[in-house]
Design a protein around this motif. Structure first.
Motif, PDB file in Angstrom:
ATOM      1  N   THR A   1       0.828  -1.198   0.000  1.00 28.77           N
ATOM      2  CA  THR A   1       0.000   0.000   0.000  1.00 28.77           C
ATOM      3  C   THR A   1       0.864   1.249   0.000  1.00 28.77           C
ATOM      4  O   THR A   1       2.001   1.251   0.478  1.00 28.77           O
ATOM      5  CB  THR A   1      -0.936   0.040   1.219  1.00 28.77           C
ATOM      6  N   VAL A   2       0.297   2.278  -0.556  1.00 25.31           N
ATOM      7  CA  VAL A   2       0.915   3.593  -0.589  1.00 25.31           C
ATOM      8  C   VAL A   2      -0.131   4.559  -0.044  1.00 25.31           C
ATOM      9  O   VAL A   2      -1.331   4.391  -0.277  1.00 25.31           O
ATOM     10  CB  VAL A   2       1.305   3.991  -2.029  1.00 25.31           C
ATOM     11  N   HIS A   3       0.345   5.545   0.680  1.00 27.21           N
ATOM     12  CA  HIS A   3      -0.551   6.544   1.257  1.00 27.21           C
ATOM     13  C   HIS A   3      -0.320   7.858   0.513  1.00 27.21           C
ATOM     14  O   HIS A   3       0.759   8.438   0.585  1.00 27.21           O
ATOM     15  CB  HIS A   3      -0.287   6.696   2.753  1.00 27.21           C
ATOM     16  N   LEU A   4      -1.341   8.279  -0.216  1.00 32.75           N
ATOM     17  CA  LEU A   4      -1.254   9.518  -0.989  1.00 32.75           C
ATOM     18  C   LEU A   4      -1.772  10.681  -0.156  1.00 32.75           C
ATOM     19  O   LEU A   4      -2.826  10.585   0.463  1.00 32.75           O
ATOM     20  CB  LEU A   4      -2.101   9.433  -2.257  1.00 32.75           C
ATOM     21  N   VAL A   5      -1.020  11.769  -0.170  1.00 34.68           N
ATOM     22  CA  VAL A   5      -1.519  13.009   0.416  1.00 34.68           C
ATOM     23  C   VAL A   5      -2.214  13.761  -0.709  1.00 34.68           C
ATOM     24  O   VAL A   5      -1.622  14.027  -1.750  1.00 34.68           O
ATOM     25  CB  VAL A   5      -0.388  13.850   1.029  1.00 34.68           C
ATOM     26  N   MET A   6      -3.474  14.052  -0.481  1.00 30.48           N
ATOM     27  CA  MET A   6      -4.301  14.720  -1.469  1.00 30.48           C
ATOM     28  C   MET A   6      -4.548  16.162  -1.038  1.00 30.48           C
ATOM     29  O   MET A   6      -4.767  16.429   0.142  1.00 30.48           O
ATOM     30  CB  MET A   6      -5.651  14.006  -1.596  1.00 30.48           C
ATOM     31  N   ALA A   7      -4.482  17.065  -2.007  1.00 31.31           N
ATOM     32  CA  ALA A   7      -4.849  18.456  -1.782  1.00 31.31           C
ATOM     33  C   ALA A   7      -6.267  18.610  -2.309  1.00 31.31           C
ATOM     34  O   ALA A   7      -6.516  18.397  -3.496  1.00 31.31           O
ATOM     35  CB  ALA A   7      -3.890  19.393  -2.496  1.00 31.31           C
ATOM     36  N   GLY A   8      -7.177  18.944  -1.415  1.00 31.82           N
ATOM     37  CA  GLY A   8      -8.576  19.084  -1.801  1.00 31.82           C
ATOM     38  C   GLY A   8      -8.857  20.482  -2.323  1.00 31.82           C
ATOM     39  O   GLY A   8      -8.589  21.469  -1.650  1.00 31.82           O
ATOM     40  N   HIS A   9      -9.345  20.534  -3.542  1.00 36.45           N
ATOM     41  CA  HIS A   9      -9.717  21.797  -4.173  1.00 36.45           C
ATOM     42  C   HIS A   9     -11.223  21.795  -4.406  1.00 36.45           C
ATOM     43  O   HIS A   9     -11.863  20.750  -4.397  1.00 36.45           O
ATOM     44  CB  HIS A   9      -8.987  21.974  -5.513  1.00 36.45           C
ATOM     45  N   PHE A  10     -11.769  22.954  -4.690  1.00 35.51           N
ATOM     46  CA  PHE A  10     -13.218  23.094  -4.893  1.00 35.51           C
ATOM     47  C   PHE A  10     -13.736  22.163  -5.979  1.00 35.51           C
ATOM     48  O   PHE A  10     -14.720  21.466  -5.791  1.00 35.51           O
ATOM     49  CB  PHE A  10     -13.555  24.554  -5.219  1.00 35.51           C
ATOM     50  N   GLU A  11     -13.084  22.130  -7.123  1.00 37.73           N
ATOM     51  CA  GLU A  11     -13.590  21.345  -8.246  1.00 37.73           C
ATOM     52  C   GLU A  11     -12.930  19.982  -8.407  1.00 37.73           C
ATOM     53  O   GLU A  11     -13.530  19.073  -8.973  1.00 37.73           O
ATOM     54  CB  GLU A  11     -13.458  22.133  -9.542  1.00 37.73           C
ATOM     55  N   SER A  12     -11.705  19.837  -7.956  1.00 33.75           N
ATOM     56  CA  SER A  12     -11.032  18.548  -8.072  1.00 33.75           C
ATOM     57  C   SER A  12      -9.902  18.486  -7.051  1.00 33.75           C
ATOM     58  O   SER A  12      -9.448  19.496  -6.555  1.00 33.75           O
ATOM     59  CB  SER A  12     -10.473  18.346  -9.487  1.00 33.75           C
ATOM     60  N   ASP A  13      -9.477  17.275  -6.759  1.00 33.09           N
ATOM     61  CA  ASP A  13      -8.388  17.066  -5.821  1.00 33.09           C
ATOM     62  C   ASP A  13      -7.160  16.588  -6.587  1.00 33.09           C
ATOM     63  O   ASP A  13      -7.277  16.041  -7.676  1.00 33.09           O
ATOM     64  CB  ASP A  13      -8.775  16.034  -4.771  1.00 33.09           C
ATOM     65  N   GLU A  14      -5.986  16.796  -5.981  1.00 37.08           N
ATOM     66  CA  GLU A  14      -4.764  16.333  -6.640  1.00 37.08           C
ATOM     67  C   GLU A  14      -3.865  15.632  -5.636  1.00 37.08           C
ATOM     68  O   GLU A  14      -3.788  16.026  -4.476  1.00 37.08           O
ATOM     69  CB  GLU A  14      -4.015  17.498  -7.301  1.00 37.08           C
ATOM     70  N   ALA A  15      -3.226  14.571  -6.103  1.00 35.30           N
ATOM     71  CA  ALA A  15      -2.233  13.884  -5.285  1.00 35.30           C
ATOM     72  C   ALA A  15      -0.959  14.723  -5.311  1.00 35.30           C
ATOM     73  O   ALA A  15      -0.490  15.111  -6.375  1.00 35.30           O
ATOM     74  CB  ALA A  15      -1.971  12.491  -5.836  1.00 35.30           C
ATOM     75  N   VAL A  16      -0.425  15.019  -4.126  1.00 40.13           N
ATOM     76  CA  VAL A  16       0.761  15.869  -4.073  1.00 40.13           C
ATOM     77  C   VAL A  16       2.011  15.136  -3.587  1.00 40.13           C
ATOM     78  O   VAL A  16       3.122  15.576  -3.856  1.00 40.13           O
ATOM     79  CB  VAL A  16       0.513  17.131  -3.207  1.00 40.13           C
TER      80      VAL A  16
END
Length: 101
Positions: free
Chosen positions: A12-27
């Protein structure tokens, strides 16, 4: 001779996601959940250091200085410039396929 009948291992890998209004991105991706959670918290803490903008009545010089500070702040963001205006940070666990050793 290697055994080719073995099932692939799944890690498993743990992704840190940046939550944005319209979409999220893995950072960023981490192998350990505590490290991912700590990074997400550090991103949220960094967001609290966002430079305060001048008022509309302030001089052009004040606004120019602010724009320089803001550009520097975005460039130094731990999650990258594209995540500088995220609404939140959270961790998602995903499967990473590999081969058994």
């Amino acid at each position: 001779m290697a055994n080719t009948d073995q099932k692939p291992s799944v890690r498993t890998v743990h992704l840190v996601m940046a939550g944005h209004f319209e979409s999220d991105e893995a950072v960023r991706a981490f192998t350990r959940k505590p490290a991912a959670e700590a990074f997400a918290k550090s991103c949220a803490a960094y967001d609290c250091t966002h430079p305060i903008s001048p008022s509309a009545e302030d001089s052009n010089e004040a606004w120019d200085k602010y724009m320089v500070r803001l550009a520097r702040w975005k460039k130094r963001h731990p999650a990258g410039e594209s995540a500088a205006y995220a609404d939140s940070y959270y961790v998602v666990k995903i499967a990473l396929e590999g081969t058994a050793g």
